[in-house]
Structure formats: C-alpha cells, structure tokens
Write an enzyme that holds these catalytic residues in place. Structure first.
Site, PDB file in Angstrom:
ATOM      1  N   HIS A 151      -7.736  -4.594 -10.709  1.00  0.00           N
ATOM      2  CA  HIS A 151      -7.886  -5.253  -9.464  1.00  0.00           C
ATOM      3  C   HIS A 151      -6.898  -6.496  -9.325  1.00  0.00           C
ATOM      4  O   HIS A 151      -6.479  -6.855  -8.263  1.00  0.00           O
ATOM      5  CB  HIS A 151      -9.375  -5.956  -9.506  1.00  0.00           C
ATOM      6  N   GLU A 240     -17.509   4.257 -12.424  1.00  0.00           N
ATOM      7  CA  GLU A 240     -18.186   3.268 -11.446  1.00  0.00           C
ATOM      8  C   GLU A 240     -18.195   3.824 -10.045  1.00  0.00           C
ATOM      9  O   GLU A 240     -17.205   3.983  -9.442  1.00  0.00           O
ATOM     10  CB  GLU A 240     -17.376   2.093 -11.487  1.00  0.00           C
ATOM     11  N   HIS A 243     -15.989   1.750  -7.489  1.00  0.00           N
ATOM     12  CA  HIS A 243     -14.519   1.255  -7.749  1.00  0.00           C
ATOM     13  C   HIS A 243     -13.756   2.379  -7.197  1.00  0.00           C
ATOM     14  O   HIS A 243     -13.544   3.619  -7.741  1.00  0.00           O
ATOM     15  CB  HIS A 243     -14.528   1.242  -9.396  1.00  0.00           C
TER      16      HIS A 243
END
Length: 269
Positions: A151, A240, A243
């Site tokens: 991120h 995830e 994500h």
C-alpha cells in the site's frame, strides 16, 4: 493451556519483529518527503462516484484507534491505478453496483503503527472481531502484519462492492460489543457492501479469495470484484479478497511516508 512466561512472550515478540524486518526486499527504498509525487491523485477527483470508507482514519480497525498518518479520510493513489478504478466503476455502475474503498495509499508511519501494536501482546482489545481464531503471537509469522506494505507504494487498494442504491452504514462506537468477522453477515458489524463471506481486514483463512467454504452468492460476489478488476490490470492477493494491486506499479520499489491528506498532493492547497 499454560500461560506463557513474561520472558517467553518477549522472546516471541522479538523474533516476530526480526522476521518482519528481514522480509523487506533488499532493493526497497524509502520516500520520506512531505509531499506525494506529482502523479499521485485523490481518487475522488478521478472517480467521484466511488464510495470511500477509510477505516484507518477511524477507530474501527484491528488496532482499535485511528492510525498514524491518516489526517483525512481520503483515498490517494497513483494516477494509473485511480484511472483503472474509474473504468471498473463504470462497468459496475452499469450492473447496478458501486465500488467502495477501505484503504488506498498507506504511509510507512501507519505500517510502523501496526508493527508496534502487533508487538504489544497485551493489547487485544479488537481480537473478538478481527482475529478471533488467531493467536496474536502468530501475526508476523502468518503474514497478517509485516514491516512493509505494498500500500505504501501507491498502487494497492482495499475495496469491496456495494449494491445500489447504497445505504448508509451504522457508525462504529468504541466499546460496543464485538462480533467475529467470520460470523454470518446478519451477526457481524453492519457494512453496506454485498456479502463477501467475512468482514474487511478479517485475519482468518476464510478471507482467502478462493476459500472453498465460501459458496453461493458470497462466492459470486468475490468473483465479481476480482474479475472486474483483473480485467483492468489489477492483481488480487490470494489471502485477502479485498486486496488488489494495479500493475505495472509506478513505484515498485519505493515505500512512501507522506500523510494521507489533500495537502500532500503536489500543487494542491
């Protein structure tokens, strides 16, 4: 089960922290300037109809408090990633859905906040919701927490799908009773998204995108999100469902630390 001694807990914590640090790529370097590069944008300026529920600006997250570096509830991304999301949004709007982002660019100071929290084995205030079946000593080893996050490179986003018309989500109030993120949708914390089988940021194998226990409409919802984004260059993290990273990344080796704020954008007031 015998409770671990203080010495044992400290040893586990130190080992976990060392493991997290040693997983950082040798070629990675930090971007420590106070402003974002010129090709970072606010998602709302590129795709204003995408909903934004920036969880780390709030106390409703696995730490239980607002996270360092989140000065505004704002999604910042590299422009190519934001423009790809705008295209995905157009496709979903035509099907009666909208995207909703939970997190976008994440400063290194926020990741450092996660690491400090994970090392504090006594702080388990949010365990009942976000990691009900995972021992906190396992967060580094199992990959839920790490010293670096994609991120921070600016092209990764956490998001979901909401059926239109979007209903407001009841706000979280610290101290309210917590329900496991793996519970049936009617029982866990309300979210106006479609049912993805778990809540966002659920530290559990049930969050794996292709977990075979997730079937029916919940599996179809995950596949809708994944197929829409993968068709536009995003790659899902298999562990995830929420994500995704847009590739090729604009900054594949740089981990930025400017705050999540409109003021961080170059040339903005």
């Amino acid at each position: 089960m015998t409770r671990p001694t203080t010495w044992t807990r400290r040893l586990v914590t130190a080992f976990a922290a060392l493991l997290a640090v040693t997983t950082v790529p040798a070629t990675a370097h930090a971007g420590t300037g106070p402003e974002a590069p010129a090709d970072f944008v606010a998602l709302r300026d590129v795709a204003p109809t995408i909903l934004e529920e920036i969880r780390y600006f709030t106390p409703h997250n696995f730490v239980g408090e607002p996270i360092d570096g989140y000065r505004q509830p704002l999604c910042l991304l590299t422009r190519p990633a934001a423009e790809a999301l705008a295209t995905a949004q157009t496709r979903l709007l035509n099907q009666g859905y909208t995207l909703k982002v939970y997190d976008c660019y994440r400063p290194q100071r926020a990741v450092d906040h996660f690491v400090r929290w994970a090392q504090d084995l006594g702080d388990q205030a949010m365990k009942a919701e976000f990691y009900p079946e995972v021992d906190k000593t396992r967060l580094f080893a199992d990959g839920y927490i790490a010293a670096k996050s994609g991120h921070s490179r600016g092209s990764t986003v956490d998001l979901t799908v909401v059926r239109l018309p979007a209903r407001p989500t009841r706000p979280y109030h610290p101290g309210q009773p917590l329900v496991p993120c793996t519970a049936p949708r009617a029982e866990r914390f309300p979210d106006n998204s479609v049912d993805m089988g778990t809540g966002f940021d659920c530290f559990d194998t049930l969050s794996h995108t292709a977990d075979p226990r997730v079937q029916g409409a919940r599996r179809a919802n995950r596949l809708l999100l994944r197929s829409t984004l993968e068709d536009l260059g995003f790659v899902n993290l298999a562990e995830e469902w929420w994500h995704f990273t847009y590739r090729p990344e604009t900054y594949p080796d740089t981990y930025f630390d400017f705050p999540v704020s409109a003021a961080s954008l170059t040339g903005r007031p």
